[in-house]
Design a protein around this motif. Sequence first.
Motif, mmCIF file in Angstrom:
data_model
loop_
_atom_site.group_PDB
_atom_site.id
_atom_site.type_symbol
_atom_site.label_atom_id
_atom_site.label_comp_id
_atom_site.label_asym_id
_atom_site.label_seq_id
_atom_site.Cartn_x
_atom_site.Cartn_y
_atom_site.Cartn_z
ATOM 1 N N LEU A 378 33.762 32.168 -93.186
ATOM 2 C CA LEU A 378 33.384 30.728 -93.360
ATOM 3 C C LEU A 378 32.644 30.324 -94.410
ATOM 4 C CD1 LEU A 378 33.628 28.211 -91.335
ATOM 5 C CD2 LEU A 378 31.338 28.653 -90.681
ATOM 6 N N THR A 379 32.914 29.369 -95.046
ATOM 7 C CA THR A 379 32.240 29.024 -96.381
ATOM 8 C C THR A 379 31.342 27.790 -96.117
ATOM 9 O OG1 THR A 379 34.070 27.943 -97.259
ATOM 10 C CG2 THR A 379 33.817 29.938 -97.796
ATOM 11 N N THR A 380 31.815 26.848 -95.343
ATOM 12 C CA THR A 380 31.227 25.746 -94.998
ATOM 13 C C THR A 380 30.970 25.447 -93.615
ATOM 14 O OG1 THR A 380 32.067 24.545 -96.985
ATOM 15 C CG2 THR A 380 31.253 23.127 -95.238
ATOM 16 N N LEU A 381 29.650 25.263 -93.191
ATOM 17 C CA LEU A 381 29.263 25.018 -91.953
ATOM 18 C C LEU A 381 28.166 24.028 -91.744
ATOM 19 C CD1 LEU A 381 29.190 26.036 -88.822
ATOM 20 C CD2 LEU A 381 27.058 27.344 -89.458
ATOM 21 N N ASN A 382 28.944 22.610 -91.554
ATOM 22 C CA ASN A 382 28.371 21.392 -91.759
ATOM 23 C C ASN A 382 28.169 20.380 -90.382
ATOM 24 O OD1 ASN A 382 27.809 18.501 -92.414
ATOM 25 N ND2 ASN A 382 29.098 18.566 -94.258
ATOM 26 N N PHE A 383 27.208 20.452 -89.813
ATOM 27 C CA PHE A 383 26.873 19.683 -88.513
ATOM 28 C C PHE A 383 25.810 18.578 -88.853
ATOM 29 C CE2 PHE A 383 28.982 23.310 -87.011
ATOM 30 C CZ PHE A 383 29.102 23.260 -85.414
ATOM 31 N N LYS A 384 25.952 18.104 -89.944
ATOM 32 C CA LYS A 384 24.937 16.906 -90.270
ATOM 33 C C LYS A 384 25.041 15.706 -89.292
ATOM 34 C CE LYS A 384 23.891 14.157 -94.469
ATOM 35 N NZ LYS A 384 24.544 13.714 -95.655
ATOM 36 N N SER A 385 23.991 15.292 -88.892
ATOM 37 C CA SER A 385 24.061 14.074 -88.184
ATOM 38 C C SER A 385 24.480 14.242 -86.752
ATOM 39 C CB SER A 385 24.460 12.849 -88.874
ATOM 40 O OG SER A 385 23.814 12.560 -90.147
ATOM 41 N N ASN A 386 23.889 15.308 -86.275
ATOM 42 C CA ASN A 386 24.183 15.377 -84.704
ATOM 43 C C ASN A 386 23.034 15.580 -83.949
ATOM 44 O OD1 ASN A 386 27.505 15.927 -83.966
ATOM 45 N ND2 ASN A 386 27.011 16.710 -85.950
ATOM 46 N N THR A 400 28.325 36.173 -94.121
ATOM 47 C CA THR A 400 27.954 36.669 -95.607
ATOM 48 C C THR A 400 28.879 35.851 -96.589
ATOM 49 O OG1 THR A 400 29.728 38.381 -95.559
ATOM 50 C CG2 THR A 400 27.450 38.665 -95.072
ATOM 51 N N SER A 401 30.196 35.128 -96.172
ATOM 52 C CA SER A 401 30.606 34.160 -97.119
ATOM 53 C C SER A 401 30.162 32.754 -97.365
ATOM 54 C CB SER A 401 32.291 34.251 -96.731
ATOM 55 O OG SER A 401 32.786 35.516 -96.788
ATOM 56 N N LEU A 402 29.178 32.492 -96.349
ATOM 57 C CA LEU A 402 28.869 31.050 -96.062
ATOM 58 C C LEU A 402 27.918 30.702 -97.590
ATOM 59 C CD1 LEU A 402 28.965 28.833 -94.141
ATOM 60 C CD2 LEU A 402 26.420 29.656 -93.340
#
Length: 517
Positions: A378-386, A400-402
């Motif tokens: 995983l490179t992108t973990l986006n939980f913005k505005s929750n 480690t790929s984040l």
Amino acid sequence: EVEPPSDEEADPARSPHGIISPPTAGTFQQAVTRPGVVFEGGANPNRDDSIDLFEAFNSSSSSRRPQRVQEDIPTAVPIDDDVVTSHGDYGSDEEGGNGRRITDDININDPDVLLGHLPNLAMAEEAPLPLEQEQGFWKKHGAVVGGLLSLTVIVVIALGVGFGLDWGGPGDPVFPQEEQPNASTPMQPSVAPSAAPTTGAPTTVSFGKVKERLLLSLKNDNIFFSLNNDSSPQYRALFWLANEDERTSNDEDLVQRWALSTFYFATGGDEWYEPLAFLSNVHECKWSATVQEKKQGVHCDEDNMVIGLVISSNNLNGTIPAEIGHLKSLTNIQLPSNSLTDSIPSTVGHLTELNELSLSSNKLKGPLPSSLGSLTKLTTLNFKSNQVDGSIPTTVGQMTSLKEFDFTRNKLSGSLPSEVGLLSALERLMLTENNLTGQIPVELSNLTQLNNLWLNYNDFSGSMDVMCDAQTGKPVHKIGVFYGDCMENAFPAGPAEVTCACCTFCCNNQDQCIPND
């Protein structure tokens, strides 16, 4: 009309043995079916010699009504209305007659006993009955005979139902039979779906058989209860596959199609702004549409494996079902700006090929599952505005790929785990507006690729100077933007929550930020 008999005619001469004398001139005595019943009166040449007993005693003409013979029968045994002999004569068991009481021998509540006495009843039927005794017999035993007739009808009907299916004839209707799968067709679908969508007439497959195939493929006992709850998204998806989908029997990857159908029902697919061809009879890889010049829906690779689920601003509501974890080839999940609720299913951790998980601007809540640590690609973990709450799991250090970790405007609490310092590829760490506490771990200074560090509007304490270069006084490494709560608070007035010599922007508890010169 036959004239009523005179007194003399009503009392004919008797023989020495009590036998009825022959009829005199001008009168006749005709036996009616039963020799023990006679007519008295004038001759009637137009009348049939064999008069039915029922017709006789039902007649309203008193002149034609049969009269009971008062004389003794040849055996000189008194007539007993309750006694019927097996040889056609009447007699009393106590007085030496050869008769037997039907009511004493037959249990009318036992059909087997009734059937066993059919011969006796038939013989009794042939016996000569005086009218009154005939009437008494039917009063007492009419229910028995009626019961026997009813029982016979029931037996005949039962036999007809039991064997009727084999009585087909040229004129009988032919009902369609459920189509059986070919013996060469495996019950368990293969790994990959068909290379291209197939066409042709739909094949009817029963709900039970589709369910059996699905359970064999899933090998998961936990799903059993969901498939038996007719209001669950899992059941509704299975029902659609078994009863409405024309491609079910031709689609080798039943699990993939069922998982996507479950996602549709779990996220309120009937209320989506755009249906995106979901639940259509085309291959699931074509469940998509171009919306505002962007393809939304399902994305597949050349092997027809689902690799992307991209649906933004389409009124998705409800929960992300656990069945999404069965789409193991997924590399991209983008579901921003919808109304998804509840927590992230732990089965997301099964998607080990996942590169991006973007669920910003929804209503997600609950803690982050520790299974996220399995997403090493995983490179992108986006939980913005929750509304995600709880602490950040320490397993994030395994991702480690984040490159992007964005939880801006959530409800995360607790301290920032030191394992974040293991994310050597991390470029953006966005934690603005949460409830994080404690000091930032020194391990953050190991993030050599970091260029954006947003830690403002939290409850951190202490110093953030671990992120400052002691020689230059600027943020370490590549950090170009660094937000911290290093501004004095206004209401209530007070010192800044943290000290930060190299923060590029300092903020306070009034959501105010100023450049830190």
